[in-house]
Design a protein around this motif. Structure first.
Motif, PDB file in Angstrom:
ATOM      1  N   TYR A 163       0.851  -1.188   0.000  1.00  0.00           N
ATOM      2  CA  TYR A 163       0.000   0.000   0.000  1.00  0.00           C
ATOM      3  C   TYR A 163       0.884   1.233   0.000  1.00  0.00           C
ATOM      4  O   TYR A 163       1.763   1.374   0.845  1.00  0.00           O
ATOM      5  CB  TYR A 163      -0.907  -0.012   1.238  1.00  0.00           C
ATOM      6  CG  TYR A 163      -1.779   1.201   1.357  1.00  0.00           C
ATOM      7  CD1 TYR A 163      -2.864   1.386   0.513  1.00  0.00           C
ATOM      8  CD2 TYR A 163      -1.513   2.174   2.301  1.00  0.00           C
ATOM      9  CE1 TYR A 163      -3.669   2.508   0.616  1.00  0.00           C
ATOM     10  CE2 TYR A 163      -2.310   3.302   2.420  1.00  0.00           C
ATOM     11  CZ  TYR A 163      -3.384   3.453   1.566  1.00  0.00           C
ATOM     12  OH  TYR A 163      -4.168   4.570   1.671  1.00  0.00           O
ATOM     13  N   MET A 164       0.663   2.107  -0.970  1.00  0.00           N
ATOM     14  CA  MET A 164       1.441   3.330  -1.101  1.00  0.00           C
ATOM     15  C   MET A 164       0.507   4.510  -0.892  1.00  0.00           C
ATOM     16  O   MET A 164      -0.637   4.479  -1.331  1.00  0.00           O
ATOM     17  CB  MET A 164       2.058   3.419  -2.497  1.00  0.00           C
ATOM     18  CG  MET A 164       2.878   2.204  -2.875  1.00  0.00           C
ATOM     19  SD  MET A 164       3.248   2.123  -4.637  1.00  0.00           S
ATOM     20  CE  MET A 164       1.657   1.750  -5.338  1.00  0.00           C
ATOM     21  N   ARG A 165       1.017   5.564  -0.237  1.00  0.00           N
ATOM     22  CA  ARG A 165       0.163   6.721   0.029  1.00  0.00           C
ATOM     23  C   ARG A 165       0.977   8.001  -0.030  1.00  0.00           C
ATOM     24  O   ARG A 165       2.098   8.053   0.472  1.00  0.00           O
ATOM     25  CB  ARG A 165      -0.474   6.607   1.416  1.00  0.00           C
ATOM     26  CG  ARG A 165      -1.419   7.719   1.738  1.00  0.00           C
ATOM     27  CD  ARG A 165      -2.040   7.483   3.103  1.00  0.00           C
ATOM     28  NE  ARG A 165      -2.932   8.563   3.463  1.00  0.00           N
ATOM     29  CZ  ARG A 165      -2.564   9.713   4.000  1.00  0.00           C
ATOM     30  NH1 ARG A 165      -1.295   9.938   4.243  1.00  0.00           N
ATOM     31  NH2 ARG A 165      -3.440  10.632   4.293  1.00  0.00           N
ATOM     32  N   SER A 219       0.355  12.497   0.299  1.00  0.00           N
ATOM     33  CA  SER A 219      -0.577  13.463   0.876  1.00  0.00           C
ATOM     34  C   SER A 219      -1.218  14.385  -0.139  1.00  0.00           C
ATOM     35  O   SER A 219      -2.261  14.965   0.125  1.00  0.00           O
ATOM     36  CB  SER A 219       0.143  14.307   1.928  1.00  0.00           C
ATOM     37  OG  SER A 219       0.615  13.479   2.954  1.00  0.00           O
ATOM     38  N   THR A 270      -1.449  15.684  -4.635  1.00  0.00           N
ATOM     39  CA  THR A 270      -1.233  15.305  -6.030  1.00  0.00           C
ATOM     40  C   THR A 270      -0.178  16.166  -6.724  1.00  0.00           C
ATOM     41  O   THR A 270       0.036  16.005  -7.913  1.00  0.00           O
ATOM     42  CB  THR A 270      -2.551  15.417  -6.819  1.00  0.00           C
ATOM     43  OG1 THR A 270      -3.037  16.739  -6.711  1.00  0.00           O
ATOM     44  CG2 THR A 270      -3.574  14.421  -6.321  1.00  0.00           C
ATOM     45  N   VAL A 281       4.561   8.217  -5.619  1.00  0.00           N
ATOM     46  CA  VAL A 281       4.684   6.896  -5.002  1.00  0.00           C
ATOM     47  C   VAL A 281       5.872   6.113  -5.569  1.00  0.00           C
ATOM     48  O   VAL A 281       6.066   4.957  -5.213  1.00  0.00           O
ATOM     49  CB  VAL A 281       3.382   6.077  -5.177  1.00  0.00           C
ATOM     50  CG1 VAL A 281       2.232   6.728  -4.452  1.00  0.00           C
ATOM     51  CG2 VAL A 281       3.058   5.866  -6.644  1.00  0.00           C
ATOM     52  N   GLN A 287       8.228   4.563  -2.977  1.00  0.00           N
ATOM     53  CA  GLN A 287       7.499   3.541  -2.231  1.00  0.00           C
ATOM     54  C   GLN A 287       7.303   2.291  -3.086  1.00  0.00           C
ATOM     55  O   GLN A 287       7.463   1.170  -2.620  1.00  0.00           O
ATOM     56  CB  GLN A 287       6.137   4.092  -1.783  1.00  0.00           C
ATOM     57  CG  GLN A 287       6.259   5.231  -0.787  1.00  0.00           C
ATOM     58  CD  GLN A 287       4.914   5.813  -0.450  1.00  0.00           C
ATOM     59  OE1 GLN A 287       4.024   5.093   0.003  1.00  0.00           O
ATOM     60  NE2 GLN A 287       4.742   7.107  -0.657  1.00  0.00           N
ATOM     61  N   TYR A 297      -1.258  -1.182  -4.255  1.00  0.00           N
ATOM     62  CA  TYR A 297      -2.395  -0.276  -4.218  1.00  0.00           C
ATOM     63  C   TYR A 297      -1.928   1.083  -3.736  1.00  0.00           C
ATOM     64  O   TYR A 297      -1.003   1.170  -2.937  1.00  0.00           O
ATOM     65  CB  TYR A 297      -3.499  -0.824  -3.286  1.00  0.00           C
ATOM     66  CG  TYR A 297      -3.968  -2.173  -3.742  1.00  0.00           C
ATOM     67  CD1 TYR A 297      -4.973  -2.292  -4.688  1.00  0.00           C
ATOM     68  CD2 TYR A 297      -3.373  -3.334  -3.247  1.00  0.00           C
ATOM     69  CE1 TYR A 297      -5.392  -3.546  -5.127  1.00  0.00           C
ATOM     70  CE2 TYR A 297      -3.780  -4.580  -3.690  1.00  0.00           C
ATOM     71  CZ  TYR A 297      -4.782  -4.683  -4.623  1.00  0.00           C
ATOM     72  OH  TYR A 297      -5.185  -5.913  -5.070  1.00  0.00           O
ATOM     73  N   SER A 298      -2.569   2.132  -4.230  1.00  0.00           N
ATOM     74  CA  SER A 298      -2.133   3.469  -3.819  1.00  0.00           C
ATOM     75  C   SER A 298      -3.332   4.361  -3.529  1.00  0.00           C
ATOM     76  O   SER A 298      -4.451   4.108  -3.991  1.00  0.00           O
ATOM     77  CB  SER A 298      -1.276   4.110  -4.893  1.00  0.00           C
ATOM     78  OG  SER A 298      -2.028   4.322  -6.071  1.00  0.00           O
ATOM     79  N   ALA A 299      -3.063   5.408  -2.748  1.00  0.00           N
ATOM     80  CA  ALA A 299      -4.090   6.383  -2.399  1.00  0.00           C
ATOM     81  C   ALA A 299      -3.442   7.756  -2.285  1.00  0.00           C
ATOM     82  O   ALA A 299      -2.271   7.882  -1.953  1.00  0.00           O
ATOM     83  CB  ALA A 299      -4.756   6.011  -1.091  1.00  0.00           C
ATOM     84  N   THR A 300      -4.236   8.765  -2.561  1.00  0.00           N
ATOM     85  CA  THR A 300      -3.798  10.142  -2.400  1.00  0.00           C
ATOM     86  C   THR A 300      -4.773  10.838  -1.463  1.00  0.00           C
ATOM     87  O   THR A 300      -5.972  10.806  -1.671  1.00  0.00           O
ATOM     88  CB  THR A 300      -3.787  10.866  -3.762  1.00  0.00           C
ATOM     89  OG1 THR A 300      -2.917  10.165  -4.640  1.00  0.00           O
ATOM     90  CG2 THR A 300      -3.302  12.297  -3.598  1.00  0.00           C
ATOM     91  N   ARG A 301      -4.217  11.430  -0.436  1.00  0.00           N
ATOM     92  CA  ARG A 301      -5.052  12.157   0.533  1.00  0.00           C
ATOM     93  C   ARG A 301      -4.899  13.635   0.225  1.00  0.00           C
ATOM     94  O   ARG A 301      -3.808  14.176   0.253  1.00  0.00           O
ATOM     95  CB  ARG A 301      -4.571  11.861   1.950  1.00  0.00           C
ATOM     96  CG  ARG A 301      -5.155  12.778   2.984  1.00  0.00           C
ATOM     97  CD  ARG A 301      -5.968  12.006   3.991  1.00  0.00           C
ATOM     98  NE  ARG A 301      -6.202  12.815   5.173  1.00  0.00           N
ATOM     99  CZ  ARG A 301      -7.329  13.463   5.382  1.00  0.00           C
ATOM    100  NH1 ARG A 301      -8.287  13.398   4.500  1.00  0.00           N
ATOM    101  NH2 ARG A 301      -7.498  14.166   6.468  1.00  0.00           N
TER     102      ARG A 301
END
Length: 50
Positions: A13-15, A17, A19, A25, A28, A43-47
């Motif tokens: 899991y990559m994250r 903060s 864009t 990522v 990571q 899997y990745s996410a952007t907060r």
């Protein structure tokens, strides 16, 4: 397969903060694939900001 006859699948899991171009990522992803995680299980996410 582990020594107990159990299949093991690593999931990564990559994250980041935000864009903007300063955060990505890439490092990571490189670390997770070097640790043996298959790219199909990343899997990745952007907060975004509050």
């Amino acid at each position: 397969m582990s020594s107990w006859g159990i299949f093991v699948m690593l999931v990564g899991y990559m994250r980041v903060s935000s864009t903007d171009d300063r955060q990505s990522v890439d490092l990571q992803r490189d670390a997770l694939t070097a640790a043996g995680v298959d790219r199909r299980h990343l899997y990745s996410a952007t907060r975004r900001g509050r």
